[in-house]
Design an enzyme around this catalytic site. Structure first.
Site, short mmCIF file in Angstrom:
data_model
loop_
_atom_site.label_atom_id
_atom_site.label_comp_id
_atom_site.label_asym_id
_atom_site.label_seq_id
_atom_site.Cartn_x
_atom_site.Cartn_y
_atom_site.Cartn_z
N ARG A 54 61.06 68.75 26.79
CA ARG A 54 59.84 69.70 25.81
C ARG A 54 58.88 70.04 27.03
O ARG A 54 58.32 69.16 27.69
CB ARG A 54 59.28 68.66 24.97
CG ARG A 54 58.15 69.58 24.23
CD ARG A 54 57.75 68.63 23.21
NE ARG A 54 58.29 68.50 22.04
CZ ARG A 54 58.27 67.68 20.77
NH1 ARG A 54 57.16 66.66 21.13
NH2 ARG A 54 58.80 67.63 20.06
N LYS A 92 50.19 60.54 18.34
CA LYS A 92 50.29 61.95 18.80
C LYS A 92 48.79 62.85 18.41
O LYS A 92 48.26 62.44 17.39
CB LYS A 92 51.44 63.03 18.22
CG LYS A 92 51.18 63.15 16.78
CD LYS A 92 52.54 63.87 16.12
CE LYS A 92 52.59 65.09 16.74
NZ LYS A 92 53.66 66.19 15.77
N GLY A 131 63.84 69.37 8.70
CA GLY A 131 65.08 68.33 8.27
C GLY A 131 64.63 67.01 7.70
O GLY A 131 65.52 66.36 7.15
N CYS A 142 58.06 68.95 11.14
CA CYS A 142 58.01 69.71 12.25
C CYS A 142 58.05 71.08 12.02
O CYS A 142 57.54 72.03 12.51
CB CYS A 142 58.85 69.30 13.09
SG CYS A 142 59.21 67.73 13.55
N GLY A 143 58.94 71.59 10.93
CA GLY A 143 58.97 73.01 10.66
C GLY A 143 58.03 73.45 9.40
O GLY A 143 58.11 74.49 9.10
FE1 SRM Z 1 57.88 67.36 15.44
C1 SRM Z 1 58.71 64.02 16.15
C2 SRM Z 1 60.66 68.16 16.85
C3 SRM Z 1 56.41 70.15 15.60
C4 SRM Z 1 55.38 66.42 12.96
N1 SRM Z 1 59.31 66.41 16.15
C5 SRM Z 1 59.68 64.94 16.54
C6 SRM Z 1 60.70 64.39 17.28
C7 SRM Z 1 60.40 64.46 18.84
C8 SRM Z 1 61.61 63.25 16.79
C9 SRM Z 1 62.75 62.96 17.89
O1 SRM Z 1 62.28 62.27 18.55
O2 SRM Z 1 63.87 63.35 17.82
C10 SRM Z 1 61.52 65.99 17.19
C11 SRM Z 1 62.54 66.19 18.16
C12 SRM Z 1 63.76 67.02 18.03
C13 SRM Z 1 64.51 68.01 18.77
O3 SRM Z 1 65.57 67.64 19.54
O4 SRM Z 1 63.85 69.08 18.92
C14 SRM Z 1 60.45 66.89 16.86
N2 SRM Z 1 58.32 68.76 16.35
C15 SRM Z 1 59.66 69.20 16.74
C16 SRM Z 1 59.69 70.78 17.10
C17 SRM Z 1 60.81 70.93 18.30
C18 SRM Z 1 60.31 71.48 15.96
C19 SRM Z 1 60.79 72.72 16.18
O5 SRM Z 1 61.92 72.95 16.07
O6 SRM Z 1 60.13 73.52 16.49
C20 SRM Z 1 58.40 70.96 17.37
C21 SRM Z 1 57.90 70.77 18.72
C22 SRM Z 1 56.45 70.97 19.01
C23 SRM Z 1 56.22 71.01 20.40
O7 SRM Z 1 56.33 72.13 21.24
O8 SRM Z 1 55.45 70.20 20.78
C24 SRM Z 1 57.77 70.13 16.26
N3 SRM Z 1 56.17 67.94 14.74
C25 SRM Z 1 55.82 69.42 14.81
C26 SRM Z 1 54.83 69.67 13.99
C27 SRM Z 1 54.22 71.17 13.53
C28 SRM Z 1 53.26 71.53 14.79
O9 SRM Z 1 52.60 70.68 15.48
O10 SRM Z 1 52.53 72.41 13.89
C29 SRM Z 1 54.60 68.68 13.05
C30 SRM Z 1 53.52 68.46 12.16
C31 SRM Z 1 52.24 68.59 12.49
C32 SRM Z 1 51.50 67.39 12.96
O11 SRM Z 1 52.20 66.50 13.92
O12 SRM Z 1 50.57 66.74 12.41
C33 SRM Z 1 55.32 67.53 13.87
N4 SRM Z 1 57.34 65.42 14.88
C34 SRM Z 1 56.16 65.32 13.61
C35 SRM Z 1 56.18 63.98 13.36
C36 SRM Z 1 55.23 63.13 12.40
C37 SRM Z 1 54.13 62.96 12.93
C38 SRM Z 1 53.17 61.80 12.15
O13 SRM Z 1 51.96 61.68 12.38
O14 SRM Z 1 53.94 61.10 11.27
C39 SRM Z 1 57.30 63.16 14.14
C40 SRM Z 1 57.68 61.66 14.12
C41 SRM Z 1 56.57 60.74 14.82
O15 SRM Z 1 55.74 61.26 15.53
O16 SRM Z 1 56.51 59.51 14.60
C42 SRM Z 1 57.72 64.14 14.88
FE1 SF4 Z 2 62.48 65.79 11.08
FE2 SF4 Z 2 61.19 66.99 12.84
FE3 SF4 Z 2 63.63 66.24 13.67
FE4 SF4 Z 2 63.20 68.17 11.88
S1 SF4 Z 2 62.90 68.11 14.05
S2 SF4 Z 2 64.62 66.82 11.36
S3 SF4 Z 2 61.22 67.65 11.02
S4 SF4 Z 2 61.88 64.84 13.08
#
Ligand code: SRM
Ligand code: SF4
Length: 519
Positions: A71, A186, A445, A450-451
């Site tokens: 990333r 985060k 998902g 994240c979506g």
């Molecule tokens: Fe996210 C965790 C993907 C935007 C909330 N997110 C993850 C992980 C790293 C989990 C993992 O280790 O597998 C996902 C990686 C999957 C992969 O292989 O791609 C993942 N998040 C994404 C992405 C790639 C979704 C997408 O397809 O675009 C986005 C990457 C953004 C970037 O470039 O950095 C992404 N995640 C978001 C957003 C949207 C935003 O920021 O506008 C959110 C909600 C907003 C927020 O964070 O307040 C988001 N992701 C989370 C959370 C829940 C956070 C929490 O406070 O509980 C997790 C899980 C965690 O952190 O424990 C998570």
């Molecule tokens: Fe869940 Fe984020 Fe993984 Fe999508 S990318 S399945 S919302 S943790």
């Protein structure tokens, strides 16, 4: 070290992430990469593999063992054709495993990467000015800003320099900054510079929205600051006004530094579901939190200008041809279906940016690509190019507005497959209906969101349900998300709809709520 009367007596058992961060800071693995590459991923300490490497943007994907996602950081979603080509070359090395995604934070993620190649990849990054540092786990994520900063006709503040400065402060110019690598959780930051809230700032921990000082139109331009927006599995909230206005200068960097310091020193490190900034703001109370930020900055903050006064309704998706503020130049938004593409596509986008523009490329939070600086005289030829036919500038309405998180193909949190399903459903329904309204569809998902299903007109959040005695993939449906001046989060309106029944359910919603007419 910041102190506060209201949280001084907090008694808490630290969560397990805090224990491993205290043993060894995540950033420390930066110096161990050569060793890791030699050892191979299977021999790595489990916490280094699944945890600390994320501090460098290196994510092992248990769904595809031995393969990693990388990333990056793309301030304002901006990159050059040179960078895009380097990233394409990296992805290309991994054959069928290699691909990339534009993320919902206008960023890029590369897939199929092998651990043994990381030292070389990072060397190439360094030469090209690319960084992936501090892009995962308890760090500040990619800092978003208008994808058309510096070129939009309706722009008020060009945020590019400020976004870059904030990133450089947090990451120590991409080298890594131990001051901010052990946050309680985060953290998301967004800077909007136009009347259009193109990055839905209200879902960030800190966001800056343009505002004239004291609300006097034509007066000094700066930003109102809003804080505490976040999504998590247990709770989702819009950011609230800090009641602070800051000028569009280094004060933006300093208030980010101050808020991060207050969060780092005072934020709870107990129950991981209650560690985002909003929880701290509520615990301290907004006034005490604001005072702590002022104290940390060593200056008092001006009161906010009238809230959201100059933000427009809704927002554009930047697809198609748009005249820039520079006479005779245009930016063109290309649609990348659910943000997923391959090395060949990335090479082609880099070529188009060089041949027709000035080599700049921008990414959007809708997971699309913009090529700026195309002269009027070159537009016609540009629009005839094969990649512009493939990545349409005017796709069918639902395909156009579908956004999706990674889902089960690569993410082990996922309860359902998202990207392919999102695209296929949009195509099917576009074939059946005429739809004039701009219906934004967001897929995610699992409850991590994240979506961003809560910002959509129709949001889909993955879950499981039982149907005919079998466990099947399903979604909770959200509706009512609004972006822009009257931003509000959508609410869940249906629970656990089996994915196999979705076509009929969504067809009904489109007809009843959005005036869709059968073709
Ligand atoms: Fe996210 C965790 C993907 C935007 C909330 N997110 C993850 C992980 C790293 C989990 C993992 O280790 O597998 C996902 C990686 C999957 C992969 O292989 O791609 C993942 N998040 C994404 C992405 C790639 C979704 C997408 O397809 O675009 C986005 C990457 C953004 C970037 O470039 O950095 C992404 N995640 C978001 C957003 C949207 C935003 O920021 O506008 C959110 C909600 C907003 C927020 O964070 O307040 C988001 N992701 C989370 C959370 C829940 C956070 C929490 O406070 O509980 C997790 C899980 C965690 O952190 O424990 C998570
Ligand atoms: Fe869940 Fe984020 Fe993984 Fe999508 S990318 S399945 S919302 S943790």
């Amino acid at each position: 070290m910041v102190t506060s009367p209201s949280v001084a007596d907090r008694v808490e058992k630290k969560n397990k992430f805090e224990k491993y961060k205290a043993e060894k800071d995540g950033l420390a693995v930066k110096d161990e990469l050569d060793k890791f590459a030699e050892m191979g991923w299977e021999a790595l300490d489990k916490t280094d593999l699944t945890g600390r490497l994320k501090w460098l943007g290196v994510f092992h994907r248990p769904v595809t063992p031995g393969k990693f996602m990388l990333r990056l950081r793309m301030p304002n979603g901006a990159l050059s054709s040179h960078k895009m080509r380097i990233l394409a070359e990296i992805v290309q090395c991994y054959g069928d495993d290699g691909c990339a995604d534009v993320t919902t934070r206008q960023n890029l993620q590369l897939r199929g990467v092998r651990l043994e190649d990381i030292p070389d990849i990072f060397e190439r990054f360094k030469q090209a000015g690319i960084t992936s540092i501090q892009s995962g786990m308890d760090n500040v994520r990619n800092i978003t800003g208008s994808p058309v900063a510096g070129i939009a006709a309706n722009e008020l503040i060009d945020t590019q320099g400020l976004v870059r400065k904030v990133q450089d402060m947090i990451t120590n110019n991409g080298e890594g900054n131990y001051d901010f690598t052990n946050l309680p959780r985060k953290f998301n930051i967004a800077l909007e510079g136009s009347r259009e809230d193109s990055i839905h700032s209200e879902i960030n921990d800190i966001a800056f929205l343009p505002a004239f000082k004291d609300g006097v139109e034509g007066g000094e331009l700066g930003f109102n600051v809003i804080v505490g927006g976040f999504f998590s599995a247990k709770r989702c909230d819009s950011a609230i006004p800090l009641n602070a206005w800051v000028p569009a200068d280094d004060t933006v960097v300093e208030i980010c530094r101050a808020i991060l310091t207050v969060f780092r020193d005072l934020g709870s490190r107990g129950n991981r579901q209650q560690t985002r900034l909003m929880w701290l703001i509520e615990e301290m109370g907004l006034q005490e939190f604001r005072a702590a930020v002022e104290k940390q900055m060593g200056q008092s903050l001006a009161s906010a200008a009238p809230e959201n006064a100059i933000t427009d309704e809704g927002k554009s998706d930047h697809l198609g041809v748009h005249a820039q503020k520079q006479p005779g130049l245009n930016y063109v938004g290309l649609h990348i279906p659910v943000g997923h593409f391959y090395a060949d596509d990335m090479f082609e986008i880099a070529r188009l940016a060089e041949v027709y523009g000035n080599g700049e490329i921008r990414l959007t939070v809708e997971q699309n690509v913009i090529i700026p600086n195309i002269p009027d005289s070159r537009l016609e030829a540009f629009l005839q190019e094969a990649p512009v036919q493939k990545f349409s500038i005017d796709p069918s309405p639902l395909v156009r507005r579908s956004v999706s998180c990674t889902g089960s193909r690569f993410c082990n949190f996922a309860l359902i497959e998202t990207k392919q399903r999102a695209h296929a459903l949009a195509q099917e329904l576009d074939a059946l209906f005429e739809i004039d309204e701009k219906v934004r569809l967001h897929w995610t998902g699992c409850p991590n969101s994240c979506g961003q299903p809560q910002v959509a007109d129709i949001g889909f959040l993955g879950t499981k349900t039982r149907k005919d005695g079998k466990t099947v993939e399903a979604v909770d449906i959200y509706m009512g998300g609004q972006v822009g001046k009257h931003a509000q989060l959508g609410e869940r309106v249906m629970k656990a709809v089996p994915c196999e029944d979705l076509k009929e359910v969504v067809a009904d919603l489109l007809q009843e709520k959005f005036g869709a007419i059968a073709k």
